[in-house]
Design an enzyme around this catalytic site. Structure first.
Site, PDB file in Angstrom:
ATOM      1  N   ARG A  48      22.626   1.870 -20.960  1.00  0.00           N
ATOM      2  CA  ARG A  48      23.045   2.343 -22.274  1.00  0.00           C
ATOM      3  C   ARG A  48      23.792   3.675 -22.214  1.00  0.00           C
ATOM      4  O   ARG A  48      24.158   4.216 -23.236  1.00  0.00           O
ATOM      5  CB  ARG A  48      21.814   2.465 -23.182  1.00  0.00           C
ATOM      6  N   ASP A 185       8.702  -7.056  -4.074  1.00  0.00           N
ATOM      7  CA  ASP A 185       7.519  -6.265  -3.735  1.00  0.00           C
ATOM      8  C   ASP A 185       7.926  -5.538  -2.469  1.00  0.00           C
ATOM      9  O   ASP A 185       8.032  -6.141  -1.400  1.00  0.00           O
ATOM     10  CB  ASP A 185       6.316  -7.180  -3.469  1.00  0.00           C
ATOM     11  N   HIS A 186       8.164  -4.234  -2.580  1.00  0.00           N
ATOM     12  CA  HIS A 186       8.822  -3.570  -1.443  1.00  0.00           C
ATOM     13  C   HIS A 186       7.957  -3.568  -0.183  1.00  0.00           C
ATOM     14  O   HIS A 186       8.467  -3.392   0.909  1.00  0.00           O
ATOM     15  CB  HIS A 186       9.337  -2.170  -1.827  1.00  0.00           C
ATOM     16  N   LYS A 190       8.753  -4.345   4.374  1.00  0.00           N
ATOM     17  CA  LYS A 190       8.413  -3.496   5.524  1.00  0.00           C
ATOM     18  C   LYS A 190       8.252  -4.370   6.762  1.00  0.00           C
ATOM     19  O   LYS A 190       7.518  -5.361   6.733  1.00  0.00           O
ATOM     20  CB  LYS A 190       7.112  -2.719   5.251  1.00  0.00           C
ATOM     21  N   GLU A 224      -2.467   7.751   0.067  1.00  0.00           N
ATOM     22  CA  GLU A 224      -1.292   8.602  -0.149  1.00  0.00           C
ATOM     23  C   GLU A 224      -1.787  10.025  -0.324  1.00  0.00           C
ATOM     24  O   GLU A 224      -2.854  10.241  -0.925  1.00  0.00           O
ATOM     25  CB  GLU A 224      -0.567   8.193  -1.429  1.00  0.00           C
ATOM     26  N   ASP A 243      -1.275  -0.611  -9.882  1.00  0.00           N
ATOM     27  CA  ASP A 243      -0.097  -0.023  -9.242  1.00  0.00           C
ATOM     28  C   ASP A 243       0.053  -0.460  -7.782  1.00  0.00           C
ATOM     29  O   ASP A 243       1.158  -0.676  -7.306  1.00  0.00           O
ATOM     30  CB  ASP A 243      -0.222   1.519  -9.314  1.00  0.00           C
ATOM     31  N   HIS A 248       1.026  -4.923  -3.825  1.00  0.00           N
ATOM     32  CA  HIS A 248       1.255  -4.643  -2.405  1.00  0.00           C
ATOM     33  C   HIS A 248       0.053  -5.033  -1.533  1.00  0.00           C
ATOM     34  O   HIS A 248       0.201  -5.665  -0.491  1.00  0.00           O
ATOM     35  CB  HIS A 248       1.548  -3.164  -2.184  1.00  0.00           C
ATOM     36  N   LYS A 349      -4.653   7.866  -4.312  1.00  0.00           N
ATOM     37  CA  LYS A 349      -3.730   9.003  -4.230  1.00  0.00           C
ATOM     38  C   LYS A 349      -4.562  10.231  -3.862  1.00  0.00           C
ATOM     39  O   LYS A 349      -5.780  10.229  -4.008  1.00  0.00           O
ATOM     40  CB  LYS A 349      -3.060   9.233  -5.579  1.00  0.00           C
TER      41      LYS A 349
HETATM   42  C1  BG6 Z   1       4.834   1.985  -5.547  1.00  0.00           C
HETATM   43  C2  BG6 Z   1       3.811   2.624  -6.438  1.00  0.00           C
HETATM   44  O1  BG6 Z   1       4.933   0.608  -5.803  1.00  0.00           O
HETATM   45  O2  BG6 Z   1       4.458   2.177  -4.187  1.00  0.00           O
HETATM   46  C3  BG6 Z   1       3.668   4.108  -6.128  1.00  0.00           C
HETATM   47  O3  BG6 Z   1       4.207   2.458  -7.794  1.00  0.00           O
HETATM   48  C4  BG6 Z   1       3.388   4.310  -4.664  1.00  0.00           C
HETATM   49  O4  BG6 Z   1       2.645   4.697  -6.918  1.00  0.00           O
HETATM   50  C5  BG6 Z   1       4.385   3.537  -3.811  1.00  0.00           C
HETATM   51  O5  BG6 Z   1       3.471   5.684  -4.396  1.00  0.00           O
HETATM   52  C6  BG6 Z   1       3.987   3.591  -2.352  1.00  0.00           C
HETATM   53  O6  BG6 Z   1       4.983   3.015  -1.567  1.00  0.00           O
HETATM   54  P1  BG6 Z   1       5.139   3.403  -0.036  1.00  0.00           P
HETATM   55  O7  BG6 Z   1       6.203   2.485   0.472  1.00  0.00           O
HETATM   56  O8  BG6 Z   1       5.538   4.848   0.000  1.00  0.00           O
HETATM   57  O9  BG6 Z   1       3.807   3.183   0.591  1.00  0.00           O
END
Ligand code: BG6
Length: 511
Positions: A48, A185-186, A190, A224, A243, A248, A349
């Site tokens: 936008r 899903d990142h 990996k 983390e 989250d 993940h 975290k």
């Molecule tokens: C994200 C979460 O999907 O993954 C974050 O929303 C998190 O809260 C992150 O910090 C962690 O990803 P990675 O690849 O740094 O372990």
């Protein structure tokens, strides 16, 4: 140029947002440098914001802080050619508008740049807009595949609960076929997560042991060191379970639990992952939920002379929040392979370090011959390090030189960094390239997402509405609430890993 990647256009919705500049464009730049992009390729950003093509190129490429370091060493003409692949279309006041003007721009670019009608739509917007965008694309005839394929990539969260996930899946499937939808899903991007499949199914030394006869328990830690940073508003409505765990970590669980697939085709692997998730024993009664789940929040603490805020003091977090920043879950898998093997998964975290690892704890030998050494010394462990210091470690017993038979634990380790000649793709880079080539193996399917919610929903419901639910506190920079070891059977305890694969338990450098 990669001949397996057909000419195409990438249309990014929410292109002026952070994800585009932070993740997508750097991933595209790496693909460009490695010659993985097709000959005719265009990125059309849309959102936008009122921007021109030049503004967009400046924002996400030429003046982007996320690319600055990389571009420093690149040739100017090469950077210019890359920047010229980017275009921008202003959607106007809302995402819910007539997409005819967008279509005109898409068609004009397709004809001018020869992208052949193949389009990948990337939804990098708040999830509440996903259905609206899908609907408007379909109404404008931009989802039909009669002149080139159309794919839709969506970012997590895929729903907020089982019910909302189902509604979202149905909403998207009204306008796009399931085979066109790529749920990113990142973690699946990996290398080390994908290597779980290879470790299991390409080695005859592990798979025969991969069951209840030899494995005592499975432990997964995702830690983390950061807090919620600037995302308090989002996180407070989400929490650690939604989250990280629902997506993940359950993806990692499914790769550990699954049966061998028939082959390596996307559907063959995804079918087995769904079966694995469906075999997780859902906890329904309050006692089971009480005994097998722990939630907690980080509290203010002094870490190496620096005071860090507690969760409830973070920006945009409700001062009375009951959102968890630590979640530890014990569960079982109801199938032949895993009967009675406990799985322990925790995520949090503000822990002492950033680390994700899977630990397979093997049973002690059935008959103890060397009685002198402590039982923990003899336990074999397979530690699969997802990040950082990626690698694999086997802990096994060796004889201590000298008289008698004293057993000590030794390490057999492998590090990804030792494979120097191989370029390890970043998660987004790999996932984007896969989607460009139509390979959905590393993307979550609708039934996979729903099966994960099916398991998570009752826990969330219990944490929200159950009687006697506790919210523990843990000082920032520690391994979570003191009672989290109580979850582990037989006086067990979590392996608290260090920053390096071979660091011993509880070893940690805090800065
Ligand atoms: C994200 C979460 O999907 O993954 C974050 O929303 C998190 O809260 C992150 O910090 C962690 O990803 P990675 O690849 O740094 O372990």
């Amino acid at each position: 140029m990669n001949r397996n990647t057909e000419n195409q256009m990438l249309v990014i919705f929410g292109a002026s947002g952070d994800l585009t500049a932070r993740k997508l464009v750097p991933a595209l730049y790496s693909l460009y440098v490695e010659g993985q992009l097709p000959e005719h390729f265009v990125v059309l950003g849309t959102s936008r914001s009122d921007m021109t093509d030049t503004d967009f190129r400046n924002q996400v490429v030429l003046e982007s802080n996320y690319l600055k370091g990389t571009l420093k060493n690149s040739d100017e003409a090469k950077i210019k050619r890359f920047a010229e692949m980017f275009f921008y279309h202003d959607l106007g006041a809302s995402y819910d508008v007539d997409y005819e003007p967008l279509k005109k721009r898409v068609v004009a670019l397709k004809d001018e740049k020869g992208t052949k009608g193949n389009i990948m739509y990337y939804l990098s917007t708040p999830p509440r807009l996903y259905e609206t965008i899908a609907k408007n694309l379909a109404s404008a005839g931009l989802s039909t595949q009669n002149n080139g394929w159309k794919r839709l990539i969506v970012e997590k969260p895929f729903g907020y609960s089982l019910e909302t996930a189902k509604a979202l899946n149905e909403g998207l499937q009204e306008h796009f076929k399931e085979s066109q939808i790529y749920r990113i899903d990142h973690y699946l991007g990996k290398e080390t997560v994908q290597n779980l499949l290879v470790t299991r199914f390409a080695n005859s030394i592990f798979e025969p042991l991969w069951n209840r006869n030899y494995i005592k328990h499975v432990e997964i830690t995702n830690a983390e060191s950061v807090g919620v940073e600037k995302r308090g508003g989002y996180y407070d409505k989400s929490g650690a379970l939604r989250d990280m765990f629902q997506n993940h970590l359950l993806q990692i669980v499914s790769l550990i639990v699954m049966e061998p697939p028939i082959g390596d085709k996307p559907e063959e692997i995804r079918d087995e992952k769904v079966k694995a998730l469906k075999s997780l024993r859902t906890m329904r009664d309050e006692k089971t939920l009480h005994d097998n789940t722990i939630r907690a929040q980080y509290m203010a603490s002094d870490i190496q002379g620096k005071m860090v805020k507690g969760y409830r003091e973070e920006e945009d977090v409700d001062p009375d929040s009951t959102t968890e920043t630590f979640a530890a879950i014990k569960f079982y898998v109801d199938n032949w392979r895993w009967k009675d093997v406990p799985f322990y998964v925790r995520t949090a975290k503000r822990m002492p370090t950033k680390v994700t690892e899977v630990v397979i704890h093997f049973k002690t030998p059935h008959h103890q011959i060397f009685k002198e050494s402590g039982i923990h010394n003899k336990d074999n462990k397979l530690i699969i390090r997802i990040q950082p210091d990626e690698g694999i470690l086997i802990k096994f017993g060796v004889k201590v030189p000298g008289q008698g038979f004293k057993v000590e634990r030794a390490n057999l380790d492998f590090y990804y960094s030792s494979l120097r000649e191989t370029h390890v793709m970043e998660a987004y880079e790999r996932l984007l390239l896969d989607a460009m080539q139509g390979d959905a193996t590393l993307y979550a399917r609708a039934d996979e997402v729903e099966a994960a919610w099916e398991f998570v929903d009752p826990i969330l419901d219990y944490w929200q509405n159950g009687k006697d639910v506790r919210m523990y506190g843990y000082p920032s920079g520690t391994w979570g609430p003191r009672n989290s070891d109580d979850l582990i059977e037989g006086n067990g305890y979590w392996r608290n890993p260090g920053a390096h694969l071979t660091d011993d338990e509880n070893y940690c450098v805090l800065c």
